[in-house]
Scaffold this motif. Structure first.
Motif, PDB file in Angstrom:
ATOM      1  N   MET A   1       0.841  -1.204   0.000  1.00 33.60           N
ATOM      2  CA  MET A   1       0.000   0.000   0.000  1.00 33.60           C
ATOM      3  C   MET A   1       0.878   1.257   0.000  1.00 33.60           C
ATOM      4  O   MET A   1       0.627   2.207  -0.725  1.00 33.60           O
ATOM      5  N   ARG A   2       1.910   1.227   0.863  1.00 36.47           N
ATOM      6  CA  ARG A   2       2.817   2.373   0.919  1.00 36.47           C
ATOM      7  C   ARG A   2       3.577   2.524  -0.392  1.00 36.47           C
ATOM      8  O   ARG A   2       3.819   3.636  -0.853  1.00 36.47           O
ATOM      9  N   LYS A   3       3.970   1.378  -0.981  1.00 40.56           N
ATOM     10  CA  LYS A   3       4.679   1.430  -2.249  1.00 40.56           C
ATOM     11  C   LYS A   3       3.814   2.052  -3.329  1.00 40.56           C
ATOM     12  O   LYS A   3       4.275   2.848  -4.162  1.00 40.56           O
ATOM     13  N   THR A   4       2.536   1.680  -3.334  1.00 39.95           N
ATOM     14  CA  THR A   4       1.609   2.220  -4.335  1.00 39.95           C
ATOM     15  C   THR A   4       1.451   3.719  -4.151  1.00 39.95           C
ATOM     16  O   THR A   4       1.471   4.504  -5.109  1.00 39.95           O
ATOM     17  N   ARG A   5       1.350   4.126  -2.858  1.00 35.12           N
ATOM     18  CA  ARG A   5       1.192   5.547  -2.580  1.00 35.12           C
ATOM     19  C   ARG A   5       2.442   6.318  -2.996  1.00 35.12           C
ATOM     20  O   ARG A   5       2.362   7.404  -3.584  1.00 35.12           O
ATOM     21  N   SER A   6       3.621   5.760  -2.724  1.00 34.34           N
ATOM     22  CA  SER A   6       4.873   6.424  -3.097  1.00 34.34           C
ATOM     23  C   SER A   6       5.009   6.540  -4.608  1.00 34.34           C
ATOM     24  O   SER A   6       5.495   7.546  -5.139  1.00 34.34           O
ATOM     25  N   LEU A   7       4.557   5.459  -5.288  1.00 35.65           N
ATOM     26  CA  LEU A   7       4.627   5.479  -6.747  1.00 35.65           C
ATOM     27  C   LEU A   7       3.740   6.568  -7.309  1.00 35.65           C
ATOM     28  O   LEU A   7       4.126   7.309  -8.230  1.00 35.65           O
ATOM     29  N   ILE A   8       2.534   6.700  -6.730  1.00 30.15           N
ATOM     30  CA  ILE A   8       1.591   7.715  -7.212  1.00 30.15           C
ATOM     31  C   ILE A   8       2.153   9.111  -6.970  1.00 30.15           C
ATOM     32  O   ILE A   8       2.094   9.993  -7.820  1.00 30.15           O
ATOM     33  N   VAL A   9       2.753   9.282  -5.778  1.00 30.41           N
ATOM     34  CA  VAL A   9       3.333  10.593  -5.446  1.00 30.41           C
ATOM     35  C   VAL A   9       4.490  10.913  -6.409  1.00 30.41           C
ATOM     36  O   VAL A   9       4.636  12.046  -6.879  1.00 30.41           O
ATOM     37  N   GLY A  10       5.314   9.894  -6.710  1.00 31.48           N
ATOM     38  CA  GLY A  10       6.424  10.106  -7.632  1.00 31.48           C
ATOM     39  C   GLY A  10       5.948  10.505  -9.020  1.00 31.48           C
ATOM     40  O   GLY A  10       6.511  11.394  -9.681  1.00 31.48           O
ATOM     41  N   ILE A  11       4.855   9.812  -9.468  1.00 30.42           N
ATOM     42  CA  ILE A  11       4.320  10.131 -10.799  1.00 30.42           C
ATOM     43  C   ILE A  11       3.775  11.555 -10.828  1.00 30.42           C
ATOM     44  O   ILE A  11       4.001  12.315 -11.771  1.00 30.42           O
ATOM     45  N   VAL A  12       3.080  11.925  -9.744  1.00 23.10           N
ATOM     46  CA  VAL A  12       2.517  13.275  -9.681  1.00 23.10           C
ATOM     47  C   VAL A  12       3.622  14.327  -9.679  1.00 23.10           C
ATOM     48  O   VAL A  12       3.544  15.353 -10.363  1.00 23.10           O
ATOM     49  N   CYS A  13       4.677  14.046  -8.913  1.00 22.61           N
ATOM     50  CA  CYS A  13       5.804  14.993  -8.867  1.00 22.61           C
ATOM     51  C   CYS A  13       6.489  15.114 -10.242  1.00 22.61           C
ATOM     52  O   CYS A  13       6.880  16.207 -10.671  1.00 22.61           O
ATOM     53  N   GLY A  14       6.607  13.939 -10.916  1.00 25.67           N
ATOM     54  CA  GLY A  14       7.216  13.962 -12.242  1.00 25.67           C
ATOM     55  C   GLY A  14       6.396  14.783 -13.215  1.00 25.67           C
ATOM     56  O   GLY A  14       6.938  15.568 -14.012  1.00 25.67           O
ATOM     57  N   ILE A  15       5.069  14.601 -13.131  1.00 29.68           N
ATOM     58  CA  ILE A  15       4.193  15.362 -14.029  1.00 29.68           C
ATOM     59  C   ILE A  15       4.278  16.853 -13.712  1.00 29.68           C
ATOM     60  O   ILE A  15       4.305  17.699 -14.601  1.00 29.68           O
ATOM     61  N   ALA A  16       4.366  17.164 -12.403  1.00 34.79           N
ATOM     62  CA  ALA A  16       4.458  18.573 -12.001  1.00 34.79           C
ATOM     63  C   ALA A  16       5.762  19.187 -12.508  1.00 34.79           C
ATOM     64  O   ALA A  16       5.793  20.335 -12.987  1.00 34.79           O
ATOM     65  N   CYS A  17       6.856  18.407 -12.385  1.00 34.97           N
ATOM     66  CA  CYS A  17       8.151  18.913 -12.864  1.00 34.97           C
ATOM     67  C   CYS A  17       8.124  19.127 -14.371  1.00 34.97           C
ATOM     68  O   CYS A  17       8.623  20.139 -14.885  1.00 34.97           O
ATOM     69  N   MET A  18       7.545  18.165 -15.074  1.00 33.91           N
ATOM     70  CA  MET A  18       7.457  18.289 -16.538  1.00 33.91           C
ATOM     71  C   MET A  18       6.617  19.496 -16.920  1.00 33.91           C
ATOM     72  O   MET A  18       6.956  20.245 -17.844  1.00 33.91           O
ATOM     73  N   ALA A  19       5.521  19.685 -16.177  1.00 34.36           N
ATOM     74  CA  ALA A  19       4.658  20.833 -16.454  1.00 34.36           C
ATOM     75  C   ALA A  19       5.410  22.136 -16.200  1.00 34.36           C
ATOM     76  O   ALA A  19       5.279  23.117 -16.946  1.00 34.36           O
ATOM     77  N   GLY A  20       6.215  22.121 -15.123  1.00 32.97           N
ATOM     78  CA  GLY A  20       6.999  23.314 -14.816  1.00 32.97           C
ATOM     79  C   GLY A  20       8.013  23.624 -15.915  1.00 32.97           C
ATOM     80  O   GLY A  20       8.198  24.792 -16.297  1.00 32.97           O
TER      81      GLY A  20
END
Length: 274
Positions: A1-20
């Motif tokens: 569960m924690r791994k899934t949450r970390s993965l989702i957070v990483g993807i969101v951060c990556g998308i945010a960085c790309m958007a930036g």
């Protein structure tokens, strides 16, 4: 569960960085377009890419990617003949020093096969022989205005005055030798004096003088004419004096002959009386 949450957070951060990053790139593009639009509005012309010196280029050196870079600037501000492609001046050395940031102009480079000269409108370029001693000690340089005299063993005449020097052997050979002497001079002259200049070069020796800026061509002509008249008057006076001397000598000789004849007659009569 924690791994899934970390993965989702990483993807969101990556998308945010790309958007930036995309947003930064878009902002940069918008800024460039805004500057271009401002330049177009200010100068009313399109932007043109031209080459400028990225560092100082000394006379005789060639321009390439190591000392020149391409920059975008308003076309209206570019000098005539601005280099837009280095192939335009490939293999051609600079005629004079070019400083960092200066726009490269084709006419400031010369073809390695030879130097072209710019002949003023309505004039002809003619080359005549010269020597350092007759070319003001070798001080006659391209761009100077000179007076040209034709001299022989008996006379010196002004041929042309205030004519522009287009080139000399010394300037043409300056890149090859540090001690080049003047052996020819190329002048810009009116078409009607070309034949006289060539004829004089073949039958006499030419001398070049550098007049001061305040000395006009009419002044030079007047001085030359006055000198000729002075020489002519002197010759006339000498001729008259010589003629008068001969006449006086002739009279004295005739008078002496008359006295001798009278003495001879008197002696003859005295002999008869005796």
């Amino acid at each position: 569960m924690r791994k899934t949450r970390s993965l989702i957070v990483g993807i969101v951060c990556g998308i945010a960085c790309m958007a930036g990053v995309l947003l930064y790139v878009q902002d940069a593009r918008d800024a460039i377009e805004a500057e271009r639009a401002e330049a177009l509005a200010r100068y009313g012309t399109a932007q043109v890419e031209a080459y400028v010196a990225s560092r100082d280029i000394v006379a005789g050196a060639k321009a390439d990617v190591t000392n020149a870079e391409r920059k975008t600037m308003p076309g209206e501000l570019l000098p005539e003949g601005a280099v837009t492609d280095l192939s335009q001046i490939e293999g051609q050395p600079a005629q004079a020093d070019i400083y960092r940031g200066e726009v490269l102009v084709a006419r400031r480079f010369e073809d390695s096969a030879g130097t072209s000269i710019q002949v003023p409108d309505g004039m002809c370029a003619v080359s005549v022989p010269a020597k350092a001693v007759s070319a003001v000690g070798g001080s006659v340089l391209p761009g100077a205005e000179v007076n040209v005299y034709s001299t022989t063993a008996t006379s010196t005449d002004l041929l042309v005055s205030k004519v522009k020097v287009l080139s000399t052997s010394a300037s043409a050979d300056a890149k090859k030798s540090s001690s080049s002497d003047v052996s020819w001079v190329t002048l810009a002259v009116a078409p009607d004096v070309v034949s006289d200049l060539i004829a004089a070069a073949g039958s006499s020796e030419l001398y070049f003088t550098l007049p001061s800026e305040k000395l006009s061509a009419s002044d030079v002509g007047s001085l030359s004419k006055s000198k000729k008249e002075s020489v002519s008057d002197s010759a006339d006076e000498h001729g008259q004096s010589s003629s008068q001397g001969k006449s006086q000598s002739s009279k004295e000789a005739s008078r002496g002959d008359g006295i001798s004849e009278a003495q001879g007659t008197l002696e003859s009569e005295e002999g008869k009386g005796a």
